[in-house]
Motif scaffolding. Structure first.
Motif, PDB file in Angstrom:
ATOM      1  N   ILE A  17      76.163  50.832 -36.758  1.00  0.00           N
ATOM      2  CA  ILE A  17      77.437  51.241 -36.176  1.00  0.00           C
ATOM      3  C   ILE A  17      77.289  52.509 -35.340  1.00  0.00           C
ATOM      4  O   ILE A  17      78.029  52.721 -34.380  1.00  0.00           O
ATOM      5  CB  ILE A  17      78.487  51.444 -37.291  1.00  0.00           C
ATOM      6  CG1 ILE A  17      79.862  51.775 -36.713  1.00  0.00           C
ATOM      7  CG2 ILE A  17      78.046  52.524 -38.258  1.00  0.00           C
ATOM      8  CD1 ILE A  17      80.433  50.713 -35.818  1.00  0.00           C
ATOM      9  N   PHE A  47      77.004  45.845 -31.024  1.00  0.00           N
ATOM     10  CA  PHE A  47      77.876  47.023 -31.127  1.00  0.00           C
ATOM     11  C   PHE A  47      78.209  47.608 -29.762  1.00  0.00           C
ATOM     12  O   PHE A  47      79.344  48.035 -29.531  1.00  0.00           O
ATOM     13  CB  PHE A  47      77.195  48.104 -31.988  1.00  0.00           C
ATOM     14  CG  PHE A  47      77.024  47.725 -33.424  1.00  0.00           C
ATOM     15  CD1 PHE A  47      78.058  47.890 -34.338  1.00  0.00           C
ATOM     16  CD2 PHE A  47      75.822  47.196 -33.879  1.00  0.00           C
ATOM     17  CE1 PHE A  47      77.905  47.542 -35.666  1.00  0.00           C
ATOM     18  CE2 PHE A  47      75.655  46.838 -35.208  1.00  0.00           C
ATOM     19  CZ  PHE A  47      76.698  47.008 -36.108  1.00  0.00           C
ATOM     20  N   THR A  90      67.517  52.431 -37.640  1.00  0.00           N
ATOM     21  CA  THR A  90      67.993  51.836 -38.885  1.00  0.00           C
ATOM     22  C   THR A  90      66.855  51.727 -39.894  1.00  0.00           C
ATOM     23  O   THR A  90      65.676  51.898 -39.560  1.00  0.00           O
ATOM     24  CB  THR A  90      68.557  50.439 -38.614  1.00  0.00           C
ATOM     25  OG1 THR A  90      67.499  49.613 -38.077  1.00  0.00           O
ATOM     26  CG2 THR A  90      69.714  50.491 -37.609  1.00  0.00           C
ATOM     27  N   HIS A 124      73.289  54.021 -44.650  1.00  0.00           N
ATOM     28  CA  HIS A 124      73.976  54.474 -45.847  1.00  0.00           C
ATOM     29  C   HIS A 124      73.020  55.280 -46.733  1.00  0.00           C
ATOM     30  O   HIS A 124      71.799  55.097 -46.693  1.00  0.00           O
ATOM     31  CB  HIS A 124      74.558  53.290 -46.613  1.00  0.00           C
ATOM     32  CG  HIS A 124      75.997  53.031 -46.272  1.00  0.00           C
ATOM     33  ND1 HIS A 124      76.389  52.622 -45.028  1.00  0.00           N
ATOM     34  CD2 HIS A 124      77.132  53.165 -47.019  1.00  0.00           C
ATOM     35  CE1 HIS A 124      77.711  52.482 -45.013  1.00  0.00           C
ATOM     36  NE2 HIS A 124      78.184  52.821 -46.201  1.00  0.00           N
ATOM     37  N   ARG A 154      80.765  61.585 -43.138  1.00  0.00           N
ATOM     38  CA  ARG A 154      81.450  60.295 -43.223  1.00  0.00           C
ATOM     39  C   ARG A 154      80.546  59.201 -42.680  1.00  0.00           C
ATOM     40  O   ARG A 154      79.980  59.305 -41.586  1.00  0.00           O
ATOM     41  CB  ARG A 154      82.751  60.346 -42.421  1.00  0.00           C
ATOM     42  CG  ARG A 154      83.584  59.085 -42.490  1.00  0.00           C
ATOM     43  CD  ARG A 154      84.209  58.876 -43.871  1.00  0.00           C
ATOM     44  NE  ARG A 154      85.012  57.670 -43.911  1.00  0.00           N
ATOM     45  CZ  ARG A 154      86.318  57.651 -43.663  1.00  0.00           C
ATOM     46  NH1 ARG A 154      86.953  58.775 -43.350  1.00  0.00           N
ATOM     47  NH2 ARG A 154      86.993  56.523 -43.731  1.00  0.00           N
ATOM     48  N   LEU A 155      80.403  58.123 -43.463  1.00  0.00           N
ATOM     49  CA  LEU A 155      79.643  56.953 -43.052  1.00  0.00           C
ATOM     50  C   LEU A 155      80.640  55.847 -42.709  1.00  0.00           C
ATOM     51  O   LEU A 155      81.766  56.133 -42.309  1.00  0.00           O
ATOM     52  CB  LEU A 155      78.681  56.550 -44.174  1.00  0.00           C
ATOM     53  CG  LEU A 155      77.726  57.671 -44.629  1.00  0.00           C
ATOM     54  CD1 LEU A 155      76.941  57.247 -45.863  1.00  0.00           C
ATOM     55  CD2 LEU A 155      76.780  58.064 -43.512  1.00  0.00           C
ATOM     56  N   THR A 156      80.267  54.607 -42.837  1.00  0.00           N
ATOM     57  CA  THR A 156      81.227  53.540 -42.572  1.00  0.00           C
ATOM     58  C   THR A 156      82.147  53.363 -43.768  1.00  0.00           C
ATOM     59  O   THR A 156      81.809  53.703 -44.897  1.00  0.00           O
ATOM     60  CB  THR A 156      80.510  52.217 -42.283  1.00  0.00           C
ATOM     61  OG1 THR A 156      79.609  51.926 -43.357  1.00  0.00           O
ATOM     62  CG2 THR A 156      79.738  52.298 -40.987  1.00  0.00           C
ATOM     63  N   GLY A 157      83.335  52.808 -43.492  1.00  0.00           N
ATOM     64  CA  GLY A 157      84.301  52.618 -44.559  1.00  0.00           C
ATOM     65  C   GLY A 157      84.746  53.958 -45.126  1.00  0.00           C
ATOM     66  O   GLY A 157      84.970  54.924 -44.412  1.00  0.00           O
ATOM     67  N   ARG A 164      74.139  59.996 -42.125  1.00  0.00           N
ATOM     68  CA  ARG A 164      74.889  59.979 -40.871  1.00  0.00           C
ATOM     69  C   ARG A 164      73.973  60.361 -39.704  1.00  0.00           C
ATOM     70  O   ARG A 164      73.097  61.215 -39.851  1.00  0.00           O
ATOM     71  CB  ARG A 164      76.040  60.972 -40.977  1.00  0.00           C
ATOM     72  CG  ARG A 164      76.951  61.075 -39.772  1.00  0.00           C
ATOM     73  CD  ARG A 164      77.993  62.158 -40.042  1.00  0.00           C
ATOM     74  NE  ARG A 164      78.856  62.390 -38.900  1.00  0.00           N
ATOM     75  CZ  ARG A 164      80.011  61.775 -38.686  1.00  0.00           C
ATOM     76  NH1 ARG A 164      80.429  60.873 -39.570  1.00  0.00           N
ATOM     77  NH2 ARG A 164      80.748  62.039 -37.630  1.00  0.00           N
TER      78      ARG A 164
END
Length: 408
Positions: A17, A47, A90, A124, A154-157, A164
């Motif tokens: 993301i 993305f 990633t 994550h 803050r990460l996803t969700g 990060r």
């Protein structure tokens, strides 16, 4: 002066993301004069579309090795690059790179590159901390690949934690550093605990106004950032800074006044291997603070009574533990009695620190600028100039000198 010039950068983009942040990295690199070729993975294009990368880079975007085969892109791109930057990297990309897999244009480019390679992780927390990822990162670093520390936040969700992607401005700053000096980010500070202060303190006159200085904090942040990427455990005590992204992999302690900075430094410095006082601490503070905003009146305002702030650097030198290296900063202008270096030599002797970084300040110099220059004075009497370059480049020169002291 160290010029960035027109360098050829390959920007690899992984399928996470955080791929959208690669657009800002790309924009900043191209605006600073670099030629950037974007090589995304197929997942990255889920993305951010190829058209976006092409518009920002001015170059076509491909993901596979069978595009333009006659130009042999899977070999040529890596061979011609001055820097390969992968952001985001990633967990999957780190694993492929560590094991030498080459199933698309980006992984082929990583195998053929003979220039500096920097991979900026984003994933994550659980993935970053997994034993497989940690081993892959260690393998890549052993081969000379710069794998940066991720930021926390803050990460996803709803998730937060370490993993990060670092701020785009920080990524570009490190990329510029590697282009200017490919050996600038070795892992030679692993195991060292480092404390850095940064920014200018603010001494309140009333709820609105304060006494302060022009320090932006950029040099202190550069010191903290590069130390963390060289493997150190870093605590950054930050006074007033405006708009600076929190350095990735750094513990941040925010303060406002000189007394707050002093208290924080006495808390975090014991047990540290290196303490760097890069903050611009106000020499004086008002004796008292007005409870309400001082109003503009027809009569002349009352004089502001000042009192001297403590000498934090001298205090830290006085209580330091055996073997602790302490670095001070001196912002000097020179005057009728002495020039910049003469003032700095006297300050080094008076403070008793191991190293003193000297900046000649004035309009367009040191404060509120992107570049810096100066001198590095040592307690053994040696002196050497630091050429004008980015503040990250100056930070690297300072850490080189510090590492030499810690290894003696």
């Amino acid at each position: 002066m160290i010029h960035s010039g027109t360098s050829r950068v390959v920007l690899g983009v992984g399928g996470g993301i955080a791929a959208y942040k690669a657009c800002e990295v790309l924009r900043q690199l191209t605006e600073s004069g670099h030629s950037v070729q974007v090589v995304p993975t197929e997942a990255a294009l889920r993305f951010v579309g190829a058209a976006t990368f092409e518009a920002l880079s001015g170059q076509p975007v491909h993901t596979g090795v069978f595009d333009d085969v006659h130009e042999v892109p899977h070999v040529r791109i890596g061979q011609e690059a001055d820097l390969v930057l992968v952001a985001p990297a990633t967990a999957n990309l780190l694993a492929k790179a560590a094991h030498g897999l080459a199933d698309d244009l980006l992984t082929n480019t990583l195998l053929t590159a003979r220039c500096p390679v920097m991979m900026v992780p984003a994933m994550h927390t659980e993935m970053w901390e997994h034993a497989a990822t940690r081993q892959n990162v260690a393998t890549l670093r052993e081969r000379g690949v710069v794998v940066t520390e991720p930021a926390s936040g803050r990460l996803t969700g709803k998730d937060t934690g370490k993993g990060r992607l670092a701020d785009p401005a920080e990524i570009v700053d490190l990329a510029r550093l590697l282009l200017a000096r490919p050996d600038a980010l070795p892992r030679d500070m692993a195991g060292l605990r480092v404390v850095v202060s940064a920014g200018g303190t603010r001494e309140a006159l009333d709820p609105v106004r304060y006494l302060g200085n022009r320090s932006s904090g950029k040099q202190g942040y550069a010191l903290a950032r590069t130390a963390a990427q060289r493997g150190a455990q870093v605590t950054l005590v930050a006074a007033a800074t405006v708009g600076l992204p929190e350095p990735a992999g750094v513990e941040l302690v925010r303060v406002g006044t000189a007394l707050e900075l002093r208290d924080a430094m006495h808390v975090v410095s014991p047990g540290a291997d290196v303490v760097v006082m890069a903050a611009a601490v106000a020499d004086f503070r008002p004796v008292s603070q007005a409870e309400y905003k001082i109003k503009k009146t027809d009569r002349d305002p009352d004089p502001v009574a000042l009192t001297r702030n403590p000498d934090v650097l001298a205090e830290l030198v006085g209580v330091r533990s055996p073997g602790q290296v302490i670095v001070g900063f001196a912002a000097e202008t020179g005057d009728g009695g002495a020039d910049v270096l003469e003032h700095a030599r006297a300050k080094l002797k008076r403070k008793g620190c191991d190293l003193l970084v000297v900046n000649a300040v004035g309009e367009g110099k040191a404060f509120e600028t992107e570049d810096n220059a100066g001198w590095l004075l040592s307690s053994d009497g040696s002196e050497r100039p630091i050429a004008l370059g980015s503040k990250a480049h100056m930070a690297s020169d300072i850490w080189d000198a510090v590492v030499t002291l810690t290894h003696n």
